[in-house]
Write a protein that holds these residues in place. Sequence first.
Motif, short mmCIF file in Angstrom:
data_model
loop_
_atom_site.label_atom_id
_atom_site.label_comp_id
_atom_site.label_asym_id
_atom_site.label_seq_id
_atom_site.Cartn_x
_atom_site.Cartn_y
_atom_site.Cartn_z
N GLY A 372 0.85 -1.19 0.00
CA GLY A 372 0.00 0.00 0.00
C GLY A 372 0.88 1.23 0.00
O GLY A 372 1.88 1.30 -0.72
N GLN A 373 0.51 2.22 0.82
CA GLN A 373 1.33 3.42 0.91
C GLN A 373 2.69 3.12 1.51
O GLN A 373 3.68 3.77 1.20
CB GLN A 373 0.61 4.49 1.74
N VAL A 374 2.73 2.13 2.40
CA VAL A 374 3.99 1.68 3.01
C VAL A 374 4.18 0.22 2.64
O VAL A 374 3.28 -0.59 2.80
CB VAL A 374 3.97 1.84 4.54
N GLU A 375 5.37 -0.12 2.14
CA GLU A 375 5.65 -1.49 1.73
C GLU A 375 6.85 -2.03 2.48
O GLU A 375 7.89 -1.38 2.54
CB GLU A 375 5.92 -1.56 0.22
N PHE A 376 6.67 -3.20 3.07
CA PHE A 376 7.81 -3.88 3.68
C PHE A 376 7.45 -5.35 3.86
O PHE A 376 6.29 -5.73 3.86
CB PHE A 376 8.21 -3.26 5.02
N LYS A 377 8.48 -6.16 3.99
CA LYS A 377 8.33 -7.59 4.25
C LYS A 377 9.06 -7.90 5.55
O LYS A 377 10.07 -7.28 5.86
CB LYS A 377 8.90 -8.42 3.10
N ALA A 378 8.54 -8.87 6.29
CA ALA A 378 9.15 -9.18 7.58
C ALA A 378 9.01 -10.66 7.88
O ALA A 378 8.10 -11.34 7.39
CB ALA A 378 8.50 -8.35 8.68
N LEU A 379 9.94 -11.13 8.69
CA LEU A 379 9.96 -12.51 9.16
C LEU A 379 10.31 -12.48 10.64
O LEU A 379 11.42 -12.09 11.01
CB LEU A 379 10.98 -13.32 8.35
N LEU A 380 9.35 -12.85 11.49
CA LEU A 380 9.52 -12.76 12.94
C LEU A 380 9.56 -14.17 13.55
O LEU A 380 8.84 -15.06 13.10
CB LEU A 380 8.39 -11.96 13.58
N PHE A 381 10.40 -14.32 14.59
CA PHE A 381 10.52 -15.60 15.29
C PHE A 381 10.40 -15.37 16.79
O PHE A 381 10.92 -14.40 17.33
CB PHE A 381 11.88 -16.25 15.02
N ILE A 382 9.73 -16.29 17.45
CA ILE A 382 9.76 -16.34 18.92
C ILE A 382 10.64 -17.52 19.31
O ILE A 382 10.34 -18.67 18.93
CB ILE A 382 8.35 -16.50 19.51
N ARG A 403 16.71 -7.12 12.84
CA ARG A 403 17.64 -6.69 11.80
C ARG A 403 16.86 -5.92 10.73
O ARG A 403 15.91 -6.44 10.15
CB ARG A 403 18.34 -7.89 11.17
N LEU A 404 17.29 -4.69 10.48
CA LEU A 404 16.61 -3.83 9.52
C LEU A 404 17.38 -3.81 8.20
O LEU A 404 18.59 -3.56 8.17
CB LEU A 404 16.50 -2.40 10.07
N TYR A 405 16.66 -4.07 7.12
CA TYR A 405 17.22 -4.01 5.77
C TYR A 405 16.41 -3.01 4.95
O TYR A 405 15.22 -2.80 5.19
CB TYR A 405 17.14 -5.38 5.07
N VAL A 406 17.09 -2.38 4.02
CA VAL A 406 16.40 -1.58 3.02
C VAL A 406 16.77 -2.16 1.66
O VAL A 406 17.93 -2.09 1.23
CB VAL A 406 16.78 -0.09 3.11
N LYS A 407 15.80 -2.80 1.03
CA LYS A 407 16.02 -3.46 -0.26
C LYS A 407 17.19 -4.45 -0.19
O LYS A 407 18.10 -4.43 -1.00
CB LYS A 407 16.23 -2.43 -1.36
N ARG A 408 17.15 -5.25 0.90
CA ARG A 408 18.08 -6.35 1.14
C ARG A 408 19.48 -5.91 1.52
O ARG A 408 20.38 -6.73 1.61
CB ARG A 408 18.12 -7.31 -0.07
N VAL A 409 19.69 -4.63 1.77
CA VAL A 409 20.97 -4.14 2.27
C VAL A 409 20.83 -3.90 3.77
O VAL A 409 19.95 -3.17 4.21
CB VAL A 409 21.38 -2.83 1.58
N PHE A 410 21.70 -4.55 4.55
CA PHE A 410 21.61 -4.44 6.00
C PHE A 410 21.92 -3.01 6.45
O PHE A 410 22.89 -2.39 6.02
CB PHE A 410 22.61 -5.40 6.65
N LYS A 427 12.81 -12.17 17.68
CA LYS A 427 13.87 -11.96 16.70
C LYS A 427 13.25 -11.90 15.31
O LYS A 427 12.24 -12.56 15.03
CB LYS A 427 14.90 -13.10 16.76
N GLY A 428 13.86 -11.09 14.44
CA GLY A 428 13.29 -11.00 13.11
C GLY A 428 14.08 -10.10 12.18
O GLY A 428 15.05 -9.45 12.58
N VAL A 429 13.64 -10.10 10.93
CA VAL A 429 14.20 -9.22 9.90
C VAL A 429 13.06 -8.42 9.29
O VAL A 429 11.96 -8.94 9.09
CB VAL A 429 14.96 -10.01 8.81
N VAL A 430 13.34 -7.15 9.02
CA VAL A 430 12.38 -6.26 8.37
C VAL A 430 13.08 -5.66 7.16
O VAL A 430 14.16 -5.08 7.28
CB VAL A 430 11.90 -5.15 9.32
N ASP A 431 12.47 -5.81 6.00
CA ASP A 431 13.03 -5.28 4.76
C ASP A 431 12.02 -4.32 4.16
O ASP A 431 10.93 -4.73 3.75
CB ASP A 431 13.33 -6.42 3.79
N SER A 432 12.37 -3.05 4.12
CA SER A 432 11.42 -2.02 3.70
C SER A 432 11.80 -1.42 2.36
O SER A 432 12.97 -1.32 2.02
CB SER A 432 11.32 -0.92 4.76
#
Length: 747
Positions: A372-382, A403-410, A427-432
Amino acid sequence: RDEGERKESWINMQIRVLQRQLCCLMLLCALMPPADAFLSPSSVPLAARKHAAVSLRPSLRTAAVSPLRMMSETAAEPEKFEFKAEVTRVMDIIINSLYSEKDVFLRELVSNAADACDKKRFLNLGKEDADDLSIFVKADKENKVLIIEDTGVGMTRDELITNLGKIAQSGTKGFSEMLKQKEAAGNDEDQINLIGQFGVGFYSGFLVADKIKVTTKGLEGDGKTHRWESEAGQSYTVGEVTGDEEIKTQSGTRIELSLREDADQYLDDFKLKELVQKYSEFISFPISIWSSKTTYEQVEDEEANKDLKEGEEKKMKSVPVTTQDWEVQNTQKPLWMRPPSKVTAEQYEEFYKTTFKVFDKPLTLSHFSLEGQVEFKALLFIPTEIPWELTSNMFDENSKNMRLYVKRVFINDNFQELCPRWLKFVKGVVDSEDLPLNVGREILQKSSVLRVVSRRIVKKSLDMIDDLREKGGDDWDKFQKNFGKYLKVGVVEDTENKKEIGKLVKFYSSADDAKTSTFSEYVERMKEGQQVIYFLSGEGRAQCSMSPAMEKVKDNGYEVMFAVEPVDELVMMELAEFDGKEIVDLAKGEVKGIDDQSDKKEEKEKAQVDFDAVLKYLEEAIGKDKISRAEVSLSLTDSPALLAQGENGMSPQMQKYMKARAVAMGEAESEADLMGMGAMGPKGVLQINPNHPIITKIKDSLAAGAGKGTPEDEKAARLLYHVASLRGGYEIEDPTEFATLVTGLMG
């Protein structure tokens, strides 16, 4: 028209004459002796003498070659340009302020190389003769030069000047603008993703280098190779490159960093591997590092075989063999970019263990995206177990759980605003695609985009935990054991989500000595006619169970939740109600649903009048500095007295916590200071049981003495206060007096 054509013809002729003269001048310069043969050394700048030694003297050794041939093979002298920004100040900002550590230079340069490959992939769509898109990193230890090369789109001479001649000039930005124009014309922009800027990110190379060379050949140009060179001063040079240093592929860029004395660690291939795997392990294009590899081969041991007899087996020995070759670093794929239906449980587990360097399995996970107006993908683990970095400090700022990524760059793994601290265990990764970054890609700006990302992480984390609750079993029990306290902190700190979190927290209760219960489970077990949820604070289940306050619910059998930690009581105070039912502290002076019943109120008023002399005597004997008042309680059945708190008073556990915190923070130096901090200290309401023998004995003694108590009555009153304090969980203020009173009873 004829006159104009004649003028144009004359101008073209003059230009050709000037070109011939220039060629002759260049030829003469190539054949001339070195400049320092005519000038004294002191009159020629050092840089000019070095340049003359490099560029002019070799020409003398080729004097036998045809001058015309030599002129055609000799590249023109590089042109000198002035930067279009105040470079000295900008360089100072880059080196001293913009980046928190030098390591990020490699991230920036590799990211730019990935940009170039992305552009070329887009421009070469449908072409069969396109180059393989790759990135190469090589350390030349002998010359102290670090080389980053890619087979991307490259740059023409004009693009070199445009993109690198200005600080923060973005070739990627211009390319994206071109794509938007094509999209407006009906083309599809989604075929390509670009990372960032070639301006300030490129100049981060000066964090570790004194001089930078950029050798490049553009995909769309004259096919020539050009070199940009600068020493971070006020100017740079651009010139054509021929011979062995040309870019041999269809297009590409080679960056050479002449490292400073204090940057030798970046010549170590192990260091380079560490940085690439940290920042660029999910880049789409293969990143290869020129690496040394030692293997051991079995060869004949000549010394040992000297005296070898015929028929005996030859003895062998192992010898090390060191080889060098390209080694691809980013073999792991960004799992979050794939649809969840295409990823197996084993792949999720392997990704979790590899990315976060852990050994346990994830208890549960959430793989999602927002569009939508904001796009990101994330993978979270407990996690299944408490992360080791949180075992000593549950809110360790260096835990690096997200761990924050922007277009797969850490970008960062220690960004506090991305995830609230009560979710520190997730724990997780967020790629925006949309997070706004500053020019250094390091400091994330606080924005509505970030708030959207943070809220969605919280929402998905709560969904994961709620799924565990619904499934129940060992996983839910294990989660509560390891991470239940984090949820309680969330109730206190996250006002926006406290009601949702409140459904997940669990407490011990009087219904079960071993198991904990949620508020929902408590409500399901409530007695008919019960309107409120009761809780009691204490240092453990045993203390809560033995508290005189439990006698208040003895007759009607109401269940009581036990708040055995300071955070438990804070949760009760913060929630205040659950499912429309008020949460009430059983240790308060007047308890809703028990002491406020109309029949008990009338009976209590009569008892207050009947025991008025006893109440006044107790207040005088114990002292107004210790209790605020004394009153009758009809809810007590077995205990002679109860020390309760007023409506706004603190429980004894909370008082101990606040005192300890005040001392730890240096806010109080003595007990007197603590007693003056609001409602600190056990100054509460002394509630007496009018049917207990000790109380009736004091009443009879006062009646016999015309309202005056005996020394034994005073001792009994003070001992009554100490026992009520002790059973209520308070600290004995005067242990010596308490011991004396108890010893007196024994004598």
